[in-house]
Write an enzyme that holds these catalytic residues in place. Structure first.
Site, PDB file in Angstrom:
ATOM      1  N   CYS A 120     100.302  44.995  19.763  1.00 26.78           N
ATOM      2  CA  CYS A 120      98.878  45.178  20.042  1.00 26.78           C
ATOM      3  C   CYS A 120      97.981  44.910  18.833  1.00 26.78           C
ATOM      4  O   CYS A 120      96.761  44.812  18.974  1.00 26.78           O
ATOM      5  CB  CYS A 120      98.631  46.585  20.574  1.00 26.78           C
ATOM      6  SG  CYS A 120      99.533  46.950  22.097  1.00 26.78           S
ATOM      7  N   HIS A 261      90.970  48.895  19.589  1.00 24.22           N
ATOM      8  CA  HIS A 261      92.023  48.553  20.547  1.00 24.22           C
ATOM      9  C   HIS A 261      91.856  49.431  21.780  1.00 24.22           C
ATOM     10  O   HIS A 261      91.713  50.651  21.671  1.00 24.22           O
ATOM     11  CB  HIS A 261      93.383  48.785  19.895  1.00 24.22           C
ATOM     12  CG  HIS A 261      94.549  48.646  20.811  1.00 24.22           C
ATOM     13  ND1 HIS A 261      94.672  47.613  21.712  1.00 24.22           N
ATOM     14  CD2 HIS A 261      95.657  49.419  20.977  1.00 24.22           C
ATOM     15  CE1 HIS A 261      95.799  47.751  22.384  1.00 24.22           C
ATOM     16  NE2 HIS A 261      96.414  48.839  21.961  1.00 24.22           N
ATOM     17  N   ASN A 291      95.435  48.781  28.779  1.00 25.54           N
ATOM     18  CA  ASN A 291      95.898  48.242  27.498  1.00 25.54           C
ATOM     19  C   ASN A 291      96.429  46.828  27.720  1.00 25.54           C
ATOM     20  O   ASN A 291      97.489  46.640  28.310  1.00 25.54           O
ATOM     21  CB  ASN A 291      96.991  49.147  26.933  1.00 25.54           C
ATOM     22  CG  ASN A 291      97.506  48.683  25.586  1.00 25.54           C
ATOM     23  OD1 ASN A 291      97.190  47.596  25.113  1.00 25.54           O
ATOM     24  ND2 ASN A 291      98.324  49.507  24.941  1.00 25.54           N
TER      25      ASN A 291
END
Length: 335
Positions: A120, A261, A291
């Site tokens: 990520c 994020h 996500n």
């Protein structure tokens, strides 16, 4: 770790782009699949729905479509791109690289292309490499793509992970700073491989190759120790953010936009509170997309850019955290 190659040349993001599949998987849909509820998911994550790619919407294609938008928004032709970096944790294949496949889709020939794997945090890791290339004069127009089709690796019988992830792609074009671009200050990056097993995809690599046993035991799905990941995520992103602010030579109160994020709204809110950033300046899309891994920060940045809310001399703080464990932060300045 950070890069600053040539003080006389400043790299900047010229333009952004993103792609999201049409299919929506809502919390109501998940209630029919696993023992969960909308209240349980929203309370713990802030996520209300996520996008799921179809059979033909693979990682490289989602990234390539986002890239086409970024190139067009930069006012460039495809033949002006002289390097492609593709950040992903869910590639089409182990090899060839997703970057090479995206390159073929884009019709860009003969330029260097490679994948960057930092889960990520991949968008920021890729940005650091692109910045170094531009500031060293190695390349003039670097195309950074970040995309992941995590739904291919999600166990939709595990309520602790299936509620979290969605699919998508993002891209940006990096070149020498020009009016209207987002200048890239020195990045703060880090990793701790000792904690790698907290967030992993256990099987399918050379350490644990595919077998009947790995398939039957579900080792080809994402495995995560959520509470431990949460703890490390907040601490590491806070440290990286403070470091990146110091590297930019500004103060915490100078930050105009916070682009984190998009993994969990509780993590986002905890970080915003620690930096005393007003809620109106915190960009959130986690409720819509969940996500989306490496593309998460890139999709959020693209959406913020297209709101036309960023003003001249605004500072943007980008932070990310992911498998590895890995983390990073950077301050961008609108010029």
């Amino acid at each position: 770790m950070w890069f600053s190659v040539n003080k006389n040349k400043k790299a900047a993001i010229w333009a952004t782009g993103s792609y999201l599949p049409e299919k929506v998987l809502s919390n109501a849909d998940l209630e029919k699949m696993v023992d969960t509820s909308d209240e349980w998911i929203v309370t713990r994550t802030g996520i209300k729905e996520r996008r799921i790619a179809g059979p033909q919407e693979y990682t490289s294609l989602m990234g390539a479509i986002a890239a086409e938008k970024a190139i067009a928004n930069a006012g460039l032709s495809k033949d002006q791109i002289d390097c492609i970096i593709f950040s992903t944790a869910a590639p089409d294949y182990i090899f060839p690289s997703s970057g090479a496949l995206a390159q073929a889709h884009l019709g860009i020939e003969d330029v260097p292309t490679f994948d960057c794997q930092a889960a990520c945090t991949g968008y920021l890791y890729g940005l650091s490499v692109a910045k170094a290339y531009v500031e060293s004069g190695t390349y003039n127009h670097v195309l950074l793509i970040a995309a992941d089709k995590l739904s291919s690796f999600v166990d939709y019988t595990d309520r602790n992970t299936c509620v979290l992830f969605g699919d998508g792609g993002a891209a940006c074009v990096i070149g020498e700073s020009r009016p209207g671009s987002l200048e890239i200050n020195r990045l703060s990056l880090g990793a701790d491989g000792k904690l790698g097993e907290l967030l992993s995809l256990p099987a399918g690599g050379s350490r644990c190759p595919a077998s009947k046993e790995t398939l039957q035991s579900g080792k080809h799905f994402i495995a995560m120790e959520g509470k431990e990941v949460f703890k490390h995520a907040v601490r590491r992103m806070e440290t990286a953010a403070k470091h990146s602010i110091a590297l930019a030579g500004i103060q915490e109160e100078d930050i105009d936009w916070f682009v984190p994020h998009q993994a969990n709204e509780r993590i986002i809110d905890a970080l915003a509170k620690r930096f005393e950033i007003d809620e109106s300046r915190v960009f959130k899309s986690v409720h819509k997309y969940g996500n989306t891994a490496a593309s998460s920060v890139g999709i959020a940045l693209d959406e913020l850019v297209h709101t036309e809310s960023i003003k001249l001399d605004d500072y943007l703080l980008l932070v990310a955290f992911g498998g590895g464990l890995s983390w990073g932060a950077v301050v961008l300045k609108q010029v």
